[in-house]
Each structure stands twice: as structure tokens, then as C-alpha cells.
Design a protein around this motif. Structure first.
Motif, PDB file in Angstrom:
ATOM      1  N   ALA A 310      -2.769  33.710 166.298  1.00 39.86           N
ATOM      2  CA  ALA A 310      -2.283  32.552 165.542  1.00 39.86           C
ATOM      3  C   ALA A 310      -2.373  32.801 164.045  1.00 39.86           C
ATOM      4  O   ALA A 310      -1.474  32.435 163.275  1.00 39.86           O
ATOM      5  CB  ALA A 310      -3.081  31.304 165.930  1.00 39.86           C
ATOM      6  N   HIS A 311      -3.466  33.448 163.601  1.00 35.48           N
ATOM      7  CA  HIS A 311      -3.633  33.757 162.179  1.00 35.48           C
ATOM      8  C   HIS A 311      -2.541  34.718 161.708  1.00 35.48           C
ATOM      9  O   HIS A 311      -1.982  34.547 160.610  1.00 35.48           O
ATOM     10  CB  HIS A 311      -5.012  34.360 161.944  1.00 35.48           C
ATOM     11  N   ALA A 312      -2.219  35.717 162.541  1.00 37.02           N
ATOM     12  CA  ALA A 312      -1.148  36.658 162.178  1.00 37.02           C
ATOM     13  C   ALA A 312       0.191  35.942 162.079  1.00 37.02           C
ATOM     14  O   ALA A 312       0.980  36.193 161.156  1.00 37.02           O
ATOM     15  CB  ALA A 312      -1.078  37.789 163.199  1.00 37.02           C
ATOM     16  N   ASN A 313       0.454  35.022 163.017  1.00 32.50           N
ATOM     17  CA  ASN A 313       1.725  34.301 162.988  1.00 32.50           C
ATOM     18  C   ASN A 313       1.824  33.374 161.777  1.00 32.50           C
ATOM     19  O   ASN A 313       2.928  33.097 161.300  1.00 32.50           O
ATOM     20  CB  ASN A 313       1.904  33.512 164.290  1.00 32.50           C
ATOM     21  N   ASP A 314       0.683  32.896 161.276  1.00 36.87           N
ATOM     22  CA  ASP A 314       0.708  32.088 160.055  1.00 36.87           C
ATOM     23  C   ASP A 314       1.293  32.864 158.879  1.00 36.87           C
ATOM     24  O   ASP A 314       1.934  32.289 157.990  1.00 36.87           O
ATOM     25  CB  ASP A 314      -0.715  31.639 159.688  1.00 36.87           C
ATOM     26  N   HIS A 315       1.050  34.174 158.856  1.00 41.96           N
ATOM     27  CA  HIS A 315       1.500  35.014 157.744  1.00 41.96           C
ATOM     28  C   HIS A 315       2.818  35.733 158.029  1.00 41.96           C
ATOM     29  O   HIS A 315       3.355  36.393 157.137  1.00 41.96           O
ATOM     30  CB  HIS A 315       0.426  36.052 157.405  1.00 41.96           C
ATOM     31  N   ALA A 316       3.322  35.619 159.265  1.00 44.45           N
ATOM     32  CA  ALA A 316       4.559  36.324 159.628  1.00 44.45           C
ATOM     33  C   ALA A 316       5.762  35.639 159.009  1.00 44.45           C
ATOM     34  O   ALA A 316       5.809  34.413 158.873  1.00 44.45           O
ATOM     35  CB  ALA A 316       4.700  36.377 161.141  1.00 44.45           C
ATOM     36  N   GLY A 317       6.742  36.453 158.618  1.00 43.17           N
ATOM     37  CA  GLY A 317       7.973  35.914 158.069  1.00 43.17           C
ATOM     38  C   GLY A 317       9.002  35.660 159.150  1.00 43.17           C
ATOM     39  O   GLY A 317       8.762  35.890 160.350  1.00 43.17           O
ATOM     40  N   GLU A 318      10.161  35.194 158.766  1.00 46.51           N
ATOM     41  CA  GLU A 318      11.248  34.930 159.700  1.00 46.51           C
ATOM     42  C   GLU A 318      11.624  36.206 160.443  1.00 46.51           C
ATOM     43  O   GLU A 318      11.834  37.253 159.846  1.00 46.51           O
ATOM     44  CB  GLU A 318      12.469  34.395 158.937  1.00 46.51           C
ATOM     45  N   GLY A 319      11.687  36.120 161.760  1.00 50.83           N
ATOM     46  CA  GLY A 319      12.083  37.267 162.580  1.00 50.83           C
ATOM     47  C   GLY A 319      10.962  38.249 162.878  1.00 50.83           C
ATOM     48  O   GLY A 319      11.202  39.272 163.527  1.00 50.83           O
ATOM     49  N   GLU A 320       9.729  37.966 162.400  1.00 48.16           N
ATOM     50  CA  GLU A 320       8.621  38.902 162.608  1.00 48.16           C
ATOM     51  C   GLU A 320       7.682  38.501 163.743  1.00 48.16           C
ATOM     52  O   GLU A 320       6.758  39.232 164.061  1.00 48.16           O
ATOM     53  CB  GLU A 320       7.801  39.029 161.322  1.00 48.16           C
ATOM     54  N   HIS A 321       7.940  37.372 164.386  1.00 50.82           N
ATOM     55  CA  HIS A 321       6.991  36.870 165.383  1.00 50.82           C
ATOM     56  C   HIS A 321       6.982  37.712 166.656  1.00 50.82           C
ATOM     57  O   HIS A 321       5.935  37.875 167.284  1.00 50.82           O
ATOM     58  CB  HIS A 321       7.285  35.404 165.689  1.00 50.82           C
ATOM     59  N   ALA A 322       8.122  38.245 167.040  1.00 48.42           N
ATOM     60  CA  ALA A 322       8.154  39.117 168.222  1.00 48.42           C
ATOM     61  C   ALA A 322       7.357  40.395 167.954  1.00 48.42           C
ATOM     62  O   ALA A 322       6.632  40.886 168.831  1.00 48.42           O
ATOM     63  CB  ALA A 322       9.602  39.460 168.598  1.00 48.42           C
ATOM     64  N   LEU A 323       7.491  40.930 166.743  1.00 48.20           N
ATOM     65  CA  LEU A 323       6.714  42.111 166.358  1.00 48.20           C
ATOM     66  C   LEU A 323       5.221  41.803 166.391  1.00 48.20           C
ATOM     67  O   LEU A 323       4.417  42.606 166.881  1.00 48.20           O
ATOM     68  CB  LEU A 323       7.123  42.567 164.950  1.00 48.20           C
ATOM     69  N   VAL A 324       4.838  40.627 165.887  1.00 48.46           N
ATOM     70  CA  VAL A 324       3.423  40.230 165.900  1.00 48.46           C
ATOM     71  C   VAL A 324       2.905  40.114 167.324  1.00 48.46           C
ATOM     72  O   VAL A 324       1.818  40.605 167.650  1.00 48.46           O
ATOM     73  CB  VAL A 324       3.235  38.899 165.137  1.00 48.46           C
ATOM     74  N   SER A 325       3.672  39.483 168.205  1.00 47.98           N
ATOM     75  CA  SER A 325       3.246  39.311 169.596  1.00 47.98           C
ATOM     76  C   SER A 325       2.980  40.646 170.266  1.00 47.98           C
ATOM     77  O   SER A 325       1.932  40.858 170.890  1.00 47.98           O
ATOM     78  CB  SER A 325       4.313  38.542 170.382  1.00 47.98           C
ATOM     79  N   ALA A 326       3.944  41.555 170.148  1.00 43.75           N
ATOM     80  CA  ALA A 326       3.797  42.873 170.775  1.00 43.75           C
ATOM     81  C   ALA A 326       2.711  43.686 170.075  1.00 43.75           C
ATOM     82  O   ALA A 326       1.936  44.396 170.727  1.00 43.75           O
ATOM     83  CB  ALA A 326       5.127  43.620 170.722  1.00 43.75           C
ATOM     84  N   GLY A 327       2.641  43.576 168.743  1.00 40.08           N
ATOM     85  CA  GLY A 327       1.680  44.374 167.990  1.00 40.08           C
ATOM     86  C   GLY A 327       0.243  43.981 168.260  1.00 40.08           C
ATOM     87  O   GLY A 327      -0.626  44.842 168.408  1.00 40.08           O
ATOM     88  N   MET A 328      -0.026  42.659 168.350  1.00 43.59           N
ATOM     89  CA  MET A 328      -1.396  42.225 168.623  1.00 43.59           C
ATOM     90  C   MET A 328      -1.859  42.707 169.999  1.00 43.59           C
ATOM     91  O   MET A 328      -3.003  43.126 170.170  1.00 43.59           O
ATOM     92  CB  MET A 328      -1.508  40.699 168.532  1.00 43.59           C
ATOM     93  N   LEU A 329      -0.955  42.662 170.977  1.00 44.62           N
ATOM     94  CA  LEU A 329      -1.298  43.151 172.314  1.00 44.62           C
ATOM     95  C   LEU A 329      -1.545  44.658 172.293  1.00 44.62           C
ATOM     96  O   LEU A 329      -2.465  45.164 172.945  1.00 44.62           O
ATOM     97  CB  LEU A 329      -0.168  42.815 173.292  1.00 44.62           C
TER      98      LEU A 329
END
Length: 416
Positions: A310-329
Motif C-alpha cells: 500500500a505504501h508503494a502504491n501511494d507513491h506510484a504514478g499513473e500506469g505504475e500500479h501493475a509494476l508495483v504489484s508484480a515487483g513487490m511479489l
């Protein structure tokens, strides 16, 4: 219920897979000890699964795009089933390492296939109920599977056969009920530097969760065995940690939505540290003290992955949430490779208490790093965040997408 009925086969399949995976993880550690493997070798076998899982996280979207959901699921279920039986035929730590690596790769693809399928099938009308049912399936199947171990016993062929049968039977619900295959998901490219720039704290946090929680999942049965717990008590010990992980998910998540998430991450890490120290110093071989300690540990430690994401998604920009999801895993997988290996060596040298001392040390270091990051940049105000806290399973990046869509009130593709 008419909205949910078409998804029941997928949920049944998910339950069989999650239960079989949870059973195999605990059973393999106990059986390896029964076969005379050293604790460090058991840690290596556990790391093998996480290596395969990390590889699967990277390549699964390519496989889904190349051959589709049905073929991917069928192939991976068959390979995982064969790997379970093969471990019975060849009792050797090196062979078991490669079979667990193969199983990890297969399960990463299987979970991603099911959750991608669910994402393509849910609507706004049934999203919340589907997500709740999926979480209930996860908790119920993993907890129930633990008690097959004392019920059946660890010395024979039966549990290998049960795992293999479960993986084979997981094909039946979707094969009989599904009439169409969903569109293959878009490929996700990993950009480690970009992920680090989005949130160094979340990146380190997910690695820390892998280092500590994966060590518990792989070596918790060995810890229980070494302090004198019976097989039934070990099953209860592992289940207590899993159930504890549910208790504080939403209270911690609620407060993290209202305040600086890093403060809640500090609180959760402190709680996990104190519980780990209690287990290492005070619990000894007492069953009830260990159950209480691991319940509290799970309550604080298990939500950390969701809080960091959730903290990473707070700082993610538009279109970066899929990258965050896969990257955190993926970063969790990296920690989960190293954690069982390092902790197993400590157990070999210093005994069972070393596992939770190791966990406490890692958690204290993470607390120090969190304080450092809090001084490096201000928190994101609640009104500027991209979404609320989401209780995530570490099964595939598609679960994050499903939960995120529910929270944001959008479709499975985030409204795009």
C-alpha cells in the motif's frame, strides 16, 4: 448468488491448490527431518520452492499470452503433481531441491492463472463477495490442510499421494464448468531501478517479509519438532500463525489509511519483534505459550506485506500500479529464497531459539531503516493517495489487481 455461481468452479480449484500447497510446505519439512536431512538441507529445499516461485512470477504472463489459460493451468498442474510423487520415489536432498523448485514455478503460474481468470470474470456487482470468498477459501483450506499431517502421518506414501491427487483434481472443476477462456493479460516488465525509486522502504519491507515469514513457513515445523511439540501440536502451531495473520489486517490497514503508513509499519514491526523475542526467550517447549506467541507474531508480521505494498502504491504514478504489484511479489520472493537458507544454518548451529532471534534482529534493522526513511521524505497525505489499504495474498500479482479494483470501484482492468 447468481453472480457468484459461475465463479464457484474457479474458487473450488483455488481452494484445492492453496490447500495442497499449504499441506506440502509443512509436510515436506517434517518428512525431510524424518528422512534424516539436516536443518540446513531442509532450508535449502525450502529455498528451492521460492526460487521457482520467483522465476514463475517473471515469466507467467508470457506463458499465458503464448498458450492461454487452460493449457497453462493443465500443464502446470500436471508437472506439479508429478513432482510431488517423484519426491517419494527418490529420497535425496538435491533431487528434492529441484522438485521443490519445479513446484514453486508451477504454483506461481497456477495461482496467476486462477487469479487472472477471476479478474476477467468478476463484475462490480460480485467483486466484493468474490474477494471475501477467496480469502475465506485461502484461510480455510490452508488451516484444514495442516491437520491432515497428524491424521495421516508423515512416514508413509499417503501424503505425497494426497498432494498429487489434489493437484490433479484441481483440473476437474474448471474443465467441466468453463465455457470460454479469458483474454491473456498484458505482459509486465520488471524495472528494479524504477521500483526502488518509487519506494525504497516498500522494496526493503517486502524483502524483510520474505526473509522472516518465509523462514517461519519453511522451518516452523522444524522449530516445533526441535522444542518437543508433537505432530498435532506442530499443525496447531502453524495454523495459529496463519489465523493470527488475519486478526489485525483490517485494524492496521484502517489506521494506515488515516495516518502515515510508515508509523503503522513501525508498530506492526515492533509487535512482530516482541512476539519473536517472547518465542525465543520465554516460550520454551510449552505448547500454549508457543501458540500464543506465534498467534501474536502472525497478527503483526503477516500484514506487513500488504502495508508495504500500500505504501508503494501511494507513491506510484499513473500506469505504475501493475509494476508495483508484480515487483513487490518478486522482492518478497527474493527474501523468501534467502530467509530459509540463512535461518536453517542458524538453527543447525545454535538450536531452535535462533530462528526467532534471527527474525527479531531482521525486524529491528527494518525498524531502524523505516525511521531513516521517515526523515528522508514526508509521508503522502491521505487525500493524495491512489487507494486504500488492501489485504493481499502472496499468490500472484493478479490478486493485488482484483483487490485494488474492488477498492477503487473499477473494473478488473482498473477502468481502462
Amino acid at each position: 448468488m447468481s453472480h457468484i455461481r459461475p465463479l464457484v468452479p474457479l474458487l473450488i480449484t483455488a481452494g484445492i491448490l492453496i490447500g495442497g500447497n499449504g499441506l506440502q510446505g509443512t509436510f515436506i519439512s517434517l518428512r525431510a527431518s524424518h528422512e534424516g536431512f539436516s536443518t540446513s538441507l531442509i532450508g535449502l529445499v525450502g529455498a528451492g520452492y521460492n526460487i521457482g516461485f520467483a522465476v514463475g512470477c517473471i515469466y507467467v504472463t508470457r506463458v499465458l499470452r503464448a498458450i492461454g489459460h487452460i493449457r497453462t493451468f493443465s500443464a502446470m498442474a500436471a508437472i506439479a503433481s508429478a513432482s510431488a510423487i517423484a519426491m517419494l520415489l527418490v529420497i535425496d536432498p538435491t533431487f528434492w531441491f529441484f522438485m521443490r523448485l519445479l513446484a514453486g514455478l508451477c504454483f506461481a503460474c497456477l495461482f496467476a492463472t486462477v487469479e487472472s481468470w477471476l479478474n476477467a470474470s468478476v463484475t462490480n456487482a460480485n467483486r466484493a463477495r468474490t474477494l471475501s470468498l477467496y480469502r475465506l477459501v485461502d484461510l480455510g483450506s490452508v488451516t484444514a490442510a495442516q491437520y491432515l499431517i497428524p491424521g495421516v502421518g508423515i512416514g508413509g506414501f499417503q501424503l505425497f499421494a494426497i498432494v498429487s491427487m489434489a493437484l490433479s483434481l484441481s483440473l476437474v472443476p474448471i474443465s467441466l464448468a468453463d465455457r470460454s477462456a479469458p483474454v491473456a493479460p498484458e505482459a509486465i516488465r520488471f524495472d528494479v531501478k524504477k521500483l526502488w525509486n518509487i519506494s525504497p522502504l516498500a522494496t526493503i519491507g517486502c524483502i524483510v517479509v520474505g526473509l522472516t515469514n518465509a523462514a517461519f513457513r519453511s522451518l516452523g515445523p522444524i522449530y516445533g519438532e526441535q522444542i518437543g511439540l508433537s505432530v498435532t501440536e506442530i499443525a496447531s502451531f502453524m495454523s495459529a500463525g496463519i489465523i493470527g495473520g488475519v486478526v489485525l489486517q483490517y485494524p492496521l490497514g484502517l489506521y494506515s489509511d488515516r495516518f502515515d503508513r510508515r508509523v503503522i509499519i513501525l508498530v506492526a514491526t515492533l509487535g512482530a519483534t516482541l512476539a519473536a523475542l517472547f518465542l525465543a526467550i520465554f516460550a520454551g517447549g510449552d505448547e500454549w505459550m508457543n501458540l500464543a506467541g506465534i498467534f501474536v507474531f502472525g497478527a503483526f508480521a503477516m500484514p506487513l506485506y500488504s502495508l508495504c505494498s500500500a505504501h508503494a502504491n501511494d507513491h506510484a504514478g499513473e500506469g505504475e500500479h501493475a509494476l508495483v504489484s508484480a515487483g513487490m511479489l518478486f522482492f518478497w520472493s527474493i527474501g523468501a529464497i534467502i530467509g530459509p537458507l540463512f535461518a536453517s544454518v542458524l538453527l543447525d548451529i545454535f538450536g531452535p531459539d535462533a530462528m526467532f532471534i534471527y527474525t527479531a534482529v531482521i525486524m529491528v534493522m527494518f525498524m531502524a531503516y523505516t525511521v531513516l526513511r521517515m526523515g528522508a521524505r514526508p509521508g503522502v497525505p491521505a487525500e493524495q493517495r491512489h487507494g486504500r489499504f488492501r489485504n493481499l495474498l502472496r499468490t500472484s500479482a493478479f490478486f493485488n489487481k482484483l483487490a485494488g479494483a474492488e477498492r477503487n470501484g473499477k473494473g478488473p482492468d482498473g477502468g481502462r
